[in-house]
Design a protein around this motif. Structure first.
Motif, short mmCIF file in Angstrom:
data_model
loop_
_atom_site.label_atom_id
_atom_site.label_comp_id
_atom_site.label_asym_id
_atom_site.label_seq_id
_atom_site.Cartn_x
_atom_site.Cartn_y
_atom_site.Cartn_z
N GLU A 322 43.14 28.65 33.44
CA GLU A 322 43.08 30.03 32.88
C GLU A 322 42.87 31.28 33.96
O GLU A 322 43.38 32.30 33.86
N THR A 323 41.73 30.84 35.08
CA THR A 323 41.50 31.75 36.13
C THR A 323 41.48 31.28 37.39
O THR A 323 41.20 30.18 37.63
N ALA A 324 41.93 32.08 38.26
CA ALA A 324 42.09 31.43 39.65
C ALA A 324 41.13 32.47 40.37
O ALA A 324 40.94 33.71 40.24
N TYR A 325 40.44 31.83 41.26
CA TYR A 325 39.44 32.55 42.53
C TYR A 325 40.27 32.60 43.73
O TYR A 325 41.18 31.71 44.15
N CYS A 326 40.24 33.50 44.45
CA CYS A 326 40.89 33.77 45.85
C CYS A 326 40.04 34.57 46.72
O CYS A 326 39.27 35.44 46.26
N SER A 327 40.12 34.20 48.16
CA SER A 327 39.44 34.92 49.07
C SER A 327 40.63 35.44 50.15
O SER A 327 41.49 34.63 50.22
N TYR A 328 40.28 36.58 50.56
CA TYR A 328 41.40 37.38 51.49
C TYR A 328 41.03 38.27 52.15
O TYR A 328 39.90 39.03 52.03
N PRO A 329 41.44 38.55 53.56
CA PRO A 329 41.11 39.54 54.52
C PRO A 329 40.92 40.69 53.70
O PRO A 329 41.91 41.53 53.06
N ALA A 330 39.78 41.46 53.77
CA ALA A 330 39.55 42.74 53.11
C ALA A 330 40.51 43.70 53.59
O ALA A 330 40.73 44.69 52.89
N ASP A 331 41.00 43.92 54.81
CA ASP A 331 41.72 45.01 55.21
C ASP A 331 43.31 44.45 55.43
O ASP A 331 44.17 45.23 55.96
N SER A 332 43.91 43.41 54.53
CA SER A 332 45.08 43.17 54.77
C SER A 332 45.66 43.71 53.55
O SER A 332 45.67 43.80 52.30
N PRO A 333 46.67 44.62 54.02
CA PRO A 333 47.56 45.65 52.92
C PRO A 333 48.32 44.60 52.13
O PRO A 333 48.62 44.90 50.73
N ALA A 334 49.02 43.67 52.46
CA ALA A 334 49.66 42.60 51.73
C ALA A 334 48.92 42.06 50.74
O ALA A 334 49.38 42.07 49.34
N ALA A 335 47.81 41.45 51.01
CA ALA A 335 47.21 40.78 50.17
C ALA A 335 46.40 41.75 49.11
O ALA A 335 46.38 41.27 47.82
N ASN A 336 45.98 42.85 49.51
CA ASN A 336 45.64 43.72 48.62
C ASN A 336 46.57 44.21 47.47
O ASN A 336 46.21 44.25 46.41
N ALA A 337 47.89 44.53 47.89
CA ALA A 337 48.93 44.84 47.01
C ALA A 337 49.16 43.85 46.08
O ALA A 337 49.32 44.11 45.06
N ILE A 338 48.99 42.48 46.52
CA ILE A 338 49.43 41.46 45.40
C ILE A 338 48.39 41.32 44.49
O ILE A 338 48.33 41.15 43.40
N MET A 339 46.97 41.29 44.83
CA MET A 339 45.86 41.65 43.97
C MET A 339 46.00 42.65 43.14
O MET A 339 45.77 42.58 41.98
N ARG A 340 46.33 43.62 43.69
CA ARG A 340 46.40 45.01 42.45
C ARG A 340 47.61 44.62 41.66
O ARG A 340 47.45 44.99 40.41
N GLY A 341 48.53 43.98 41.84
CA GLY A 341 49.64 43.61 41.06
C GLY A 341 49.18 42.68 39.94
O GLY A 341 49.48 42.71 38.77
N LEU A 342 48.11 41.69 40.47
CA LEU A 342 47.64 40.70 39.36
C LEU A 342 46.56 41.42 38.67
O LEU A 342 46.03 40.62 37.71
N ASP A 343 46.27 42.75 38.86
CA ASP A 343 44.89 43.24 38.28
C ASP A 343 43.69 42.30 38.48
O ASP A 343 42.90 42.24 37.62
N ALA A 344 43.61 42.02 39.87
CA ALA A 344 42.53 41.14 40.20
C ALA A 344 41.24 42.10 40.30
O ALA A 344 41.43 43.06 40.67
N GLU A 345 40.06 41.23 40.03
CA GLU A 345 38.82 42.02 40.03
C GLU A 345 38.05 41.48 41.27
O GLU A 345 37.78 40.40 41.55
N VAL A 346 38.02 42.33 42.24
CA VAL A 346 36.96 41.84 43.50
C VAL A 346 35.23 41.64 42.82
O VAL A 346 34.77 42.47 42.21
N VAL A 347 35.13 40.38 42.87
CA VAL A 347 33.52 40.24 42.65
C VAL A 347 32.58 39.86 43.65
O VAL A 347 31.24 40.01 43.39
N SER A 348 33.01 39.81 44.84
CA SER A 348 32.05 39.62 46.19
C SER A 348 32.93 40.08 47.18
O SER A 348 34.06 39.79 47.34
N SER A 349 31.95 40.18 48.25
CA SER A 349 32.55 39.99 49.75
C SER A 349 31.97 39.16 50.47
O SER A 349 30.53 38.84 50.38
N THR A 350 32.29 38.56 51.64
CA THR A 350 31.79 38.00 52.68
C THR A 350 31.98 38.53 54.14
O THR A 350 32.96 38.57 54.36
N THR A 351 30.80 38.79 54.60
CA THR A 351 30.82 39.21 55.93
C THR A 351 30.38 38.27 57.10
O THR A 351 29.43 37.48 56.70
#
Length: 356
Positions: A322-351
């Motif tokens: 039902e659900t997918a987890y994913c990690s991606y570079p926070a400053d990647s425009p392409a990854a952020n665009a795909i995540m917005r299209g999927l209505d993904a919710e950012v739940v945490s960050s890792t520095t």
């Protein structure tokens, strides 16, 4: 003052230490994400601590008492079950053995007994002790580059003492979740053909076509070289068939199953997408691993269509998904665009904090 004690896995050794760390790590990530499906199992940690040709993992506890204990080969007091009552934090250390042999990688976790609740002040002493331990390990092991990975609430976060200890924020990735049902928002068509195979790459029963192994190895090597990692110091991994099969064997040994999506342009592999599920985890959840398209083929929707094809196949293979987890570079425009299209919710960050 806190003291470093090293856990030494032995045949028939107690599971209390590994279980204590896994519980603390799971509680920490669930406090951040608010998701019951976040976390790590004791069996997964136990597998990580087993010998590997690729890396060596070492688990340390930072304790408030200093009992008489045998000394390990590294020169630290050994950790036993009785020491868990005095443990305030954990440091999980990974030593790469093939590439990055000058690097120490580490993850810090508060013990569940003293972990601050969201919004409470963060205790400083465990952090200071962990940073001191990393300095000591760096000297003893002759590895001058320390990389400390810290998972926290979405956005920027600076733990106590890291800047004063000489660390800089070298890279940040975001973790997000999205519903598989939202895949219809991604394009299904792109100037490429797609295949989704079982196993990590060519660790499968599928017979590779002409030059496919070479193409796939070259793609993985390019991803290792070019994937965004900010200022992190990392060697390029030179992938070949033996290493691909070794990676598949390790994943299977840790209870994981993988599907790999491949994108072809004119019969040549130009992109890949990894989808992984662990048997010990909730059956409704999977993880996205590496998603990569060669630079000269980007901007044409291949990555998004490959992602849709891969996860659609995963839903067919794992019916409860039902659900997918994913990690991606926070400053990647392409990854952020795909995540917005999927209505993904950012739940945490890792520095990743780095000191050299």
């Amino acid at each position: 003052m806190l003291h470093a004690q090293q856990f030494v896995p032995r045949p028939g050794s107690s599971e209390a230490v590994v279980g204590g760390y896994a519980f603390s790590a799971t509680l920490a990530i669930q406090d951040i994400t608010g998701l019951a499906t976040s976390g790590v199992s004791a069996s997964h940690i136990a597998k990580r601590l087993e010998p590997s040709t690729e890396s060596e993992a070492i688990l340390f506890a930072l304790t408030s008492e200093q009992p008489l204990r045998p000394v390990t080969d590294l020169g630290y007091r050994e950790l036993f079950d009785d020491d868990l009552d005095h443990t305030e934090a954990w440091l999980f250390v990974s030593l790469p053995l093939l590439e990055d042999r000058q690097v120490i990688e580490a993850n810090f976790t508060f013990d569940s007994e003293i972990a601050p609740l969201p919004g409470e002040p963060v205790p400083t002493e465990p952090w200071v002790a962990a940073l001191s331990l990393l300095d000591d390990l760096s000297t003893r092991l002759g590895r001058p580059i320390c990389q400390l990975w810290v998972t926290h609430s979405p956005g920027d976060d600076t733990p106590p003492g890291v800047v004063e200890a000489g660390y800089t924020a070298a890279f940040r990735e975001d973790q997000a979740t999205f519903e598989i049902a939202g895949l219809d928002s991604l394009p299904a068509l792109a100037p490429a053909e797609f295949a989704v195979i079982e196993g990590p790459g060519f660790f499968s029963r599928r017979k590779a076509g002409p030059q496919e192994v070479e193409q796939f190895s070259s793609l993985l090597t390019a991803a290792s070289r070019d994937y965004p990692r900010g200022e992190l110091i990392m060697d390029t991994i030179d992938w070949d068939l033996a290493r691909i099969r070794d990676a598949g064997a390790r994943l299977k040994d840790r209870g994981g199953a993988q599907l790999t999506g491949l994108a072809y342009v004119d019969g040549v592999i130009v992109g890949l997408c990894e989808v992984v599920r662990f048997h010990a985890d909730d059956a409704s959840v999977c993880e996205l691993g590496l998603v990569y398209v060669l630079p000269e083929h980007r901007g044409r929707g291949i990555g998004a269509a490959m992602l849709r094809a891969s996860l659609s196949r995963a839903k067919e293979v794992w019916e409860d998904l039902e659900t997918a987890y994913c990690s991606y570079p926070a400053d990647s425009p392409a990854a952020n665009a795909i995540m917005r299209g999927l209505d993904a919710e950012v739940v945490s960050s890792t520095t990743a904090w780095q000191k050299r």
